[in-house]
Design a protein around this motif. Sequence first.
Motif, PDB file in Angstrom:
ATOM      1  N   PRO A 182     -76.320  32.823 -24.770  1.00  0.00           N
ATOM      2  CA  PRO A 182     -76.420  33.078 -23.329  1.00  0.00           C
ATOM      3  C   PRO A 182     -75.204  32.694 -22.493  1.00  0.00           C
ATOM      4  CG  PRO A 182     -78.451  32.120 -24.122  1.00  0.00           C
ATOM      5  CD  PRO A 182     -77.471  32.089 -25.275  1.00  0.00           C
ATOM      6  N   ASP A 183     -74.560  31.532 -22.770  1.00  0.00           N
ATOM      7  CA  ASP A 183     -73.450  31.140 -21.900  1.00  0.00           C
ATOM      8  C   ASP A 183     -72.196  31.974 -22.133  1.00  0.00           C
ATOM      9  OD1 ASP A 183     -74.719  29.377 -23.692  1.00  0.00           O
ATOM     10  OD2 ASP A 183     -73.147  27.897 -23.550  1.00  0.00           O
ATOM     11  N   HIS A 184     -72.122  32.730 -23.212  1.00  0.00           N
ATOM     12  CA  HIS A 184     -70.956  33.572 -23.443  1.00  0.00           C
ATOM     13  C   HIS A 184     -71.170  35.004 -22.964  1.00  0.00           C
ATOM     14  CE1 HIS A 184     -69.102  30.319 -25.493  1.00  0.00           C
ATOM     15  NE2 HIS A 184     -69.947  30.331 -26.495  1.00  0.00           N
ATOM     16  N   HIS A 185     -72.403  35.490 -23.011  1.00  0.00           N
ATOM     17  CA  HIS A 185     -72.690  36.879 -22.667  1.00  0.00           C
ATOM     18  C   HIS A 185     -73.214  37.058 -21.243  1.00  0.00           C
ATOM     19  CE1 HIS A 185     -72.060  38.576 -26.665  1.00  0.00           C
ATOM     20  NE2 HIS A 185     -72.537  37.431 -27.111  1.00  0.00           N
ATOM     21  N   TYR A 186     -73.720  35.984 -20.646  1.00  0.00           N
ATOM     22  CA  TYR A 186     -74.363  36.088 -19.335  1.00  0.00           C
ATOM     23  C   TYR A 186     -73.837  35.034 -18.380  1.00  0.00           C
ATOM     24  CZ  TYR A 186     -77.687  38.788 -22.085  1.00  0.00           C
ATOM     25  OH  TYR A 186     -78.255  39.706 -22.924  1.00  0.00           O
ATOM     26  N   GLU A 187     -73.973  35.337 -17.100  1.00  0.00           N
ATOM     27  CA  GLU A 187     -73.657  34.380 -16.039  1.00  0.00           C
ATOM     28  C   GLU A 187     -74.957  34.124 -15.291  1.00  0.00           C
ATOM     29  OE1 GLU A 187     -71.633  35.162 -11.972  1.00  0.00           O
ATOM     30  OE2 GLU A 187     -70.067  34.855 -13.475  1.00  0.00           O
ATOM     31  N   PHE A 188     -75.265  32.853 -15.072  1.00  0.00           N
ATOM     32  CA  PHE A 188     -76.487  32.465 -14.377  1.00  0.00           C
ATOM     33  C   PHE A 188     -76.106  31.884 -13.027  1.00  0.00           C
ATOM     34  CE2 PHE A 188     -77.131  32.325 -18.886  1.00  0.00           C
ATOM     35  CZ  PHE A 188     -78.330  32.988 -19.035  1.00  0.00           C
ATOM     36  N   GLY A 189     -76.888  32.190 -12.002  1.00  0.00           N
ATOM     37  CA  GLY A 189     -76.548  31.686 -10.689  1.00  0.00           C
ATOM     38  C   GLY A 189     -77.615  31.968  -9.655  1.00  0.00           C
ATOM     39  N   PRO A 190     -77.252  31.816  -8.398  1.00  0.00           N
ATOM     40  CA  PRO A 190     -78.205  31.983  -7.301  1.00  0.00           C
ATOM     41  C   PRO A 190     -78.547  33.458  -7.053  1.00  0.00           C
ATOM     42  CG  PRO A 190     -76.017  31.634  -6.431  1.00  0.00           C
ATOM     43  CD  PRO A 190     -75.907  31.492  -7.926  1.00  0.00           C
ATOM     44  N   ALA A 191     -79.584  33.651  -6.275  1.00  0.00           N
ATOM     45  CA  ALA A 191     -79.985  35.013  -5.887  1.00  0.00           C
ATOM     46  C   ALA A 191     -78.859  35.672  -5.110  1.00  0.00           C
ATOM     47  CB  ALA A 191     -81.243  34.963  -5.032  1.00  0.00           C
ATOM     48  N   PRO A 192     -78.612  36.952  -5.355  1.00  0.00           N
ATOM     49  CA  PRO A 192     -77.589  37.656  -4.596  1.00  0.00           C
ATOM     50  C   PRO A 192     -78.086  37.894  -3.158  1.00  0.00           C
ATOM     51  CG  PRO A 192     -78.699  39.152  -6.102  1.00  0.00           C
ATOM     52  CD  PRO A 192     -79.219  37.771  -6.392  1.00  0.00           C
ATOM     53  N   THR A 193     -77.170  38.095  -2.244  1.00  0.00           N
ATOM     54  CA  THR A 193     -77.538  38.266  -0.829  1.00  0.00           C
ATOM     55  C   THR A 193     -78.330  39.528  -0.580  1.00  0.00           C
ATOM     56  OG1 THR A 193     -75.405  39.300  -0.400  1.00  0.00           O
ATOM     57  CG2 THR A 193     -75.575  36.948   0.029  1.00  0.00           C
ATOM     58  N   TYR A 194     -78.197  40.551  -1.436  1.00  0.00           N
ATOM     59  CA  TYR A 194     -78.921  41.813  -1.230  1.00  0.00           C
ATOM     60  C   TYR A 194     -80.310  41.805  -1.844  1.00  0.00           C
ATOM     61  CZ  TYR A 194     -77.371  42.606  -6.007  1.00  0.00           C
ATOM     62  OH  TYR A 194     -77.130  42.463  -7.351  1.00  0.00           O
ATOM     63  N   TRP A 195     -80.692  40.719  -2.523  1.00  0.00           N
ATOM     64  CA  TRP A 195     -82.003  40.662  -3.187  1.00  0.00           C
ATOM     65  C   TRP A 195     -83.102  40.735  -2.146  1.00  0.00           C
ATOM     66  CZ3 TRP A 195     -82.856  41.193  -8.173  1.00  0.00           C
ATOM     67  CH2 TRP A 195     -84.140  40.941  -8.670  1.00  0.00           C
ATOM     68  N   SER A 196     -84.049  41.638  -2.367  1.00  0.00           N
ATOM     69  CA  SER A 196     -85.063  41.867  -1.325  1.00  0.00           C
ATOM     70  C   SER A 196     -86.484  41.535  -1.761  1.00  0.00           C
ATOM     71  CB  SER A 196     -84.995  43.333  -0.885  1.00  0.00           C
ATOM     72  OG  SER A 196     -85.271  44.182  -1.990  1.00  0.00           O
TER      73      SER A 196
END
Length: 75
Positions: free
Chosen positions: A60-74
């Motif tokens: 997972p840490d090599h293939h994906y980036e994990f983070g906060p919700a994007p601003t456009y998430w509805s």
Amino acid sequence: MSTSTTSPTSIGTFVRRRFPCGHRTGQRAQILTTTTTPARDHFLVIYHDGDTELLPIETPDHHYEFGPAPTYWSS
């Protein structure tokens, strides 16, 4: 962009692919659950438009980036 310290398999975590492997590469999705098939484990994710997808859990840490919700998430 900094990544979250949340466990990659946490339900509700937002994820996006770092390497090209599909038409939604680079788009954030929210992890709904994890599931296992005979071949491997997957994240079941949902995108902001309601589309769902199974993403294989491969290093997972090599293939994906994990983070906060994007601003456009509805949702």
